[in-house]
Design a protein around this motif. Structure first.
Motif, short mmCIF file in Angstrom:
data_model
loop_
_atom_site.label_atom_id
_atom_site.label_comp_id
_atom_site.label_asym_id
_atom_site.label_seq_id
_atom_site.Cartn_x
_atom_site.Cartn_y
_atom_site.Cartn_z
N ILE A 29 0.86 -1.18 0.00
CA ILE A 29 0.00 0.00 0.00
C ILE A 29 0.89 1.23 0.00
O ILE A 29 1.80 1.35 0.82
CB ILE A 29 -0.92 0.02 1.23
CG1 ILE A 29 -1.79 -1.23 1.26
CG2 ILE A 29 -1.79 1.27 1.24
CD1 ILE A 29 -2.68 -1.30 2.47
N ASN A 74 0.01 7.67 2.17
CA ASN A 74 -0.99 8.69 1.85
C ASN A 74 -0.42 10.09 1.79
O ASN A 74 -1.15 11.06 1.59
CB ASN A 74 -2.13 8.63 2.89
CG ASN A 74 -1.60 8.67 4.32
OD1 ASN A 74 -0.49 9.13 4.59
ND2 ASN A 74 -2.42 8.16 5.24
N TRP A 104 -4.73 4.06 7.00
CA TRP A 104 -5.53 3.85 5.81
C TRP A 104 -6.96 3.60 6.25
O TRP A 104 -7.24 3.42 7.44
CB TRP A 104 -5.06 2.62 5.00
CG TRP A 104 -3.66 2.71 4.54
CD1 TRP A 104 -3.17 3.39 3.46
CD2 TRP A 104 -2.52 2.08 5.14
NE1 TRP A 104 -1.82 3.23 3.35
CE2 TRP A 104 -1.39 2.43 4.37
CE3 TRP A 104 -2.35 1.26 6.24
CZ2 TRP A 104 -0.12 2.00 4.68
CZ3 TRP A 104 -1.08 0.82 6.56
CH2 TRP A 104 0.02 1.19 5.78
#
Length: 446
Positions: A303, A306, A320
């Motif tokens: 992942i 962000n 997340w």
């Protein structure tokens, strides 16, 4: 083409799989039909369909003289046979259909001679183990371990030589009878410390005089600046493949000298989840038992960060939106619930790799955590606590098991009906120098 060909047989399963991932469950009735489409006139003595479950293991050993020995063990979990047509009859070309119906057993039992390593396995009466196959990695002679359920059709024209067969796999998992409790983060968590010391953290570079003074004195005002961070990470260690897992991260910055940055900008650069299954396998030999083990990477999912700045006060924040194991792999059927049976025992280990980046210099701290992980049985229905039901995996039979549950060819009805069935006849590492450790007293979040 041979008029006796398995390509002329198809097995259609009408029963709908259960649960979000689309599997059959112990105790469920499996019904459907066998379709036979001979292209020419054929003789048929009888047609039987078998529903069975098999637990198979095989250990391969190499001796000093380079001799390879194989030790297989096959356990029949259950075997149900039904004769759906009995002749003898000669039938013309056409399409013929015969219905069938079986009930999967809820439990099975197998008597096995006691051995000293029985504590590694589960003995006696137990629920049906889930469909499973080990594809062991990094082994020259890997063990084989497989639990399979299948429907098998045999059409015998009166000659063993020309008997034709067709089989279809059935994915079987046990499901929780009630919605599972939401996964809750553990009281304990993984934590690590990272340090980055560099002249690039100085607002301005030293003059030659300052460099000489730095080399020969201990003046604190000339100390090389550094960034010291303590990172804490937590997630559930016990979850089903379709439950949403909260993933949280905490970062605490400690200033150790007057030259250290006041408030360095730190962001989460990314995270990688790797789930490995570990399997102990045994099989019986002529004189003794044989044991081996294997492992397999079930999923590896990364992942991206962000790009939001991390707080420095050490408070936990979600990094997340909650994520599921089912979202981390396209091979959802490999996320088998943790299980143990007479000859196979399987468990998981989760490896999480976190990357934190310093915005100004681009330096990346890398942390790695390993901990035992358990996958729970699936759920019968969508859990009521889920806040993201719109993004559920649409992983029914067409996506997960197309060869097993769907017809290869949609057969149409034929005007030529099959001869009547006669009831009176009996059926025959990251090496960054950073430290990442797992707290010793981990508790299951279930």
């Amino acid at each position: 083409m041979n008029k006796y060909s398995s390509e002329h047989i198809d097995i259609i399963v009408d029963t709908a799989p259960q649960g979000i991932l689309g599997t059959f469950i112990p105790g469920q009735t499996i019904s459907g039909k066998v379709i036979y489409k001979p292209t020419t006139q054929v003789d048929i003595n009888h047609v039987v369909i078998i529903c069975k479950g098999i637990c198979f293991t095989e250990i391969t050993e190499r001796s000093g003289n380079n001799t390879i020995s194989h030790y297989p063990e096959k356990i029949i979990l259950f075997r149900n046979l039904d004769t759906i047509f009995r002749g003898p009859h000669t039938i013309p070309a056409g399409t013929y259909e015969w219905p069938f119906q079986f009930e999967l057993p809820i439990r099975c039992n197998y008597s096995r001679k006691s051995h000293r390593r029985d504590n590694q396995y589960r003995l006696g009466d137990q629920e049906l183990p889930p469909t499973f196959k080990l594809a062991s990695e990094n082994f020259s002679q890997p063990p084989e371990a497989q639990v399979s359920y299948k429907l098998k059709v045999k059409i015998n024209p009166g000659s063993i030589i020309h008997t034709i067969k067709r089989a279809k796999e059935l994915p079987v998992w046990s499901l929780s009878s009630t919605p599972l409790k939401p996964p809750v983060p553990l009281d304990s968590y993984s934590e690590g410390n990272g340090r980055f010391k560099s002249n690039s953290l100085r607002p301005t570079q030293h003059t030659f005089k300052e460099k000489m003074k730095h080399a020969f004195t201990s003046d604190a005002s000339l100390k090389t600046p550094e960034i010291n961070i303590a990172v804490q990470f937590k997630m559930p260690r016990c979850v089903s493949a379709t439950q949403y897992m909260p993933v949280e991260l905490a970062c605490k910055y400690t200033k150790t000298g007057q030259n250290d940055p006041e408030s360095p900008e730190l962001i989460l650069d990314g995270c990688t989840f790797s789930l490995k299954s570990y399997v102990n396998v045994r099989s019986s030999g002529t004189l003794s038992e044989h044991h081996d083990n294997g492992r397999e990477t079930v999923l590896s999912h990364t992942i991206r960060g962000n790009q939001k700045l991390l707080s420095h006060d050490g408070s936990f924040i979600p990094v997340w939106e909650p994520i599921r194991l089912a979202d981390m792999t396209s091979h959802v059927h490999r996320l088998v619930p943790t299980f143990s049976t007479w000859t196979i025992t399987m468990w998981y280990k989760m490896i999480v790799k976190i990357r934190v980046r310093h915005v100004q210099t681009g330096h990346i701290w890398k942390f790695e955590s390993k901990f035992p992980f358990e996958i729970l049985p699936g759920e019968v229905e969508v859990p009521a606590y889920s806040k993201q039901q719109t993004s559920l995996v649409e992983a029914g039979p067409s996506e997960l098991y197309p060869p097993q549950l769907q017809s290869d060819n949609q057969a149409s009805s034929s005007s030529a009906g099959p001869p009547e069935f006669r009831d009176d006849l009996a059926p025959p590492s990251y090496n960054s120098g950073d430290v990442w450790r797992t707290e010793p007293n981990l508790k299951r979040a279930c």
